[in-house]
Design an enzyme around this catalytic site. Structure first.
Site, PDB file in Angstrom:
ATOM      1  N   HIS A  24       0.821  -1.202   0.000  1.00 54.28           N
ATOM      2  CA  HIS A  24       0.000   0.000   0.000  1.00 54.28           C
ATOM      3  C   HIS A  24       0.863   1.263   0.000  1.00 54.28           C
ATOM      4  O   HIS A  24       2.076   1.229   0.277  1.00 54.28           O
ATOM      5  CB  HIS A  24      -0.933   0.028   1.217  1.00 54.28           C
ATOM      6  CG  HIS A  24      -0.248   0.181   2.534  1.00 54.28           C
ATOM      7  ND1 HIS A  24       0.027   1.409   3.113  1.00 54.28           N
ATOM      8  CD2 HIS A  24       0.236  -0.754   3.395  1.00 54.28           C
ATOM      9  CE1 HIS A  24       0.626   1.229   4.270  1.00 54.28           C
ATOM     10  NE2 HIS A  24       0.775  -0.077   4.474  1.00 54.28           N
TER      11      HIS A  24
ATOM     12  N   CYS B  56       4.077  -4.285   6.483  1.00 57.84           N
ATOM     13  CA  CYS B  56       3.560  -4.089   5.128  1.00 57.84           C
ATOM     14  C   CYS B  56       4.692  -3.736   4.166  1.00 57.84           C
ATOM     15  O   CYS B  56       5.814  -3.432   4.573  1.00 57.84           O
ATOM     16  CB  CYS B  56       2.523  -2.972   5.114  1.00 57.84           C
ATOM     17  SG  CYS B  56       1.025  -3.370   6.047  1.00 57.84           S
TER      18      CYS B  56
END
Length: 412
Positions: A340, A358
């Site tokens: 992301h 992430c």
């Protein structure tokens, strides 16, 4: 009757006639025991094509026999011998609906062509006629199907309707998630079938009592068509649970998209059908929250998503707790790992791993990845310092070697 003495004087011709009459009398029957008695035309039929032998009575059989706790997936079969079927009717006793079926070309059998319902009673009426013609005979029967305690739905992941227009990536396992635990895993697995075109070797693995995954030995080939069939209606799952319905679905694999994220170079290279098409600066998980190493599979996408670490057990009060809005998010594991945009880590992207696990990108790269990657595409992570992605962590399927994967089948 001639007196014995007088009989000796009867001419030879007359005596011969009398003897013939006695023979004819001995060959007739007057006790009503003929097997064709009462069937019009039977006497005539006895003289045609069988040398005068008595016709055999028609025999009708209806299966399954017993009539109680019949499995609704078991076909009803009616057979006739020494005659041909005229008609067969199978009717739901309460609803009045008629079960479809087909009569064989030779007229000797009838088989239902659709399943029965659970916990229902059916009446079966069959008529057959003698081979040479005559009155039809009738046979009736009544049967009741079993009533399960619970019905398990064969839910599929990803939902076929959700990827109909996009297709799936080369890393996407085929998943059945049953609504109740499966005790008789081998019986259920035998009714699950995957056919791929072009053909590729693959197999099932039971992640737990409710979830069974199918993956090929290697990633799916690009543009593969996958036909999935589950013939589980009427299958005994164990503990009073039976399959609720059969399913047949088709998936289409799109182009082969594989992203390779390296924690040492802090780069992610993206390949389409084996060709490098994009290289991006990234930041993986920091030392206390390293990104899992190994192949990940994109399972969900959100243009704008609230990321809350409490969803996987890291809640307020924990130094690793976070809650934030992130754009262009693609989930790669169930414990909070995404690809992301993160504007707060742009300065670290390309040189340092600072995330909570992430794969952080800048806005431009995150949007490009979001627009080109999709459900089932692969993100391979190397040199992250993290442990392997667990098998259960949607999807750790590719962490297992092929030989280890095969051990997860219930069919030995």
């Amino acid at each position: 009757m001639f007196p014995k003495k007088a009989l000796r004087h009867v001419p030879a011709v007359v005596a011969g006639l009398l003897a013939g009459a006695l023979v004819l009398s001995a060959c007739s029957s007057d006790d009503g025991g003929s097997p064709t008695q009462g069937i019009p035309g039977a006497a005539q039929n006895n003289q045609q094509g069988n040398g005068g032998a008595p016709a055999q009575p028609i025999n009708l059989t209806i299966a399954p026999a017993g009539g109680k706790n019949v499995n609704p997936a078991t076909p009803i079969v009616v057979k006739a011998s020494n005659g041909k079927l005229v008609d067969v009717t199978v009717k739901n006793k309460v609803k009045g609906t008629v079960v479809k079926g087909e009569t064989a070309a030779d007229g000797l059998s009838w088989t239902s062509s659709e399943p029965l319902g659970y916990g229902a009673t059916y009446t079966v009426t069959a008529h057959a006629q003698p081979m040479g013609g005559g009155d039809a005979v009738e046979k009736t029967a009544e049967l009741t199907t079993l009533q399960p305690d619970k019905l398990a739905n064969p839910n599929m992941i990803p939902a076929p309707s959700s990827v109909k227009s996009t297709g799936i990536g080369v890393g996407q396992p085929i998943v059945f998630q049953f609504s109740y635990p499966v005790q008789n895993k081998a019986a259920v697995e035998k009714q699950l079938k995957v056919e791929s075109s072009p053909e590729q070797e693959g197999g099932w693995y039971w992640i737990d009592d409710k979830n069974v995954h199918y993956r090929p030995k290697e990633y799916w080939q690009a543009n593969t068509t996958i036909k999935v069939t589950a013939k589980v209606y009427g299958v005994d799952f164990g503990n009073g649970v039976f399959g609720s319905e059969d399913r047949e679905e088709t998936y289409k694999v799109h182009d082969a998209w594989v992203a390779k994220a390296d924690g040492n170079t802090h780069k992610m290279k993206i390949y389409k059908n084996g060709d490098l098409v994009k290289t991006m600066d990234i930041s993986l998980g920091k030392g206390s929250t390293p990104t899992h190493v190994g192949p990940h599979v994109i399972s969900d996408k959100h243009e704008d998503y609230v990321m809350d670490s409490c969803t996987y057990g890291v809640c307020k009060g924990d130094p690793n707790y976070y809650r934030s809005h992130e754009k262009w998010s693609q989930r790669i594991s169930n414990d909070g790992e995404f690809v992301h945009e993160n504007p707060n880590s742009v300065s670290a992207q390309g040189n340092t791993n600072v995330s909570h696990g992430c794969i952080n990108l800048n806005g431009e790269n995150a949007q490009w990845a979001y627009q080109h990657l999709g459900i089932g595409d692969v993100v391979e992570v190397t040199n992250s310092g993290g442990p392997k992605l667990p098998l259960w962590d949607l999807y750790g399927d590719w962490e297992l070697s092929w030989s280890a994967w095969q051990q997860g089948s219930a069919i030995k």
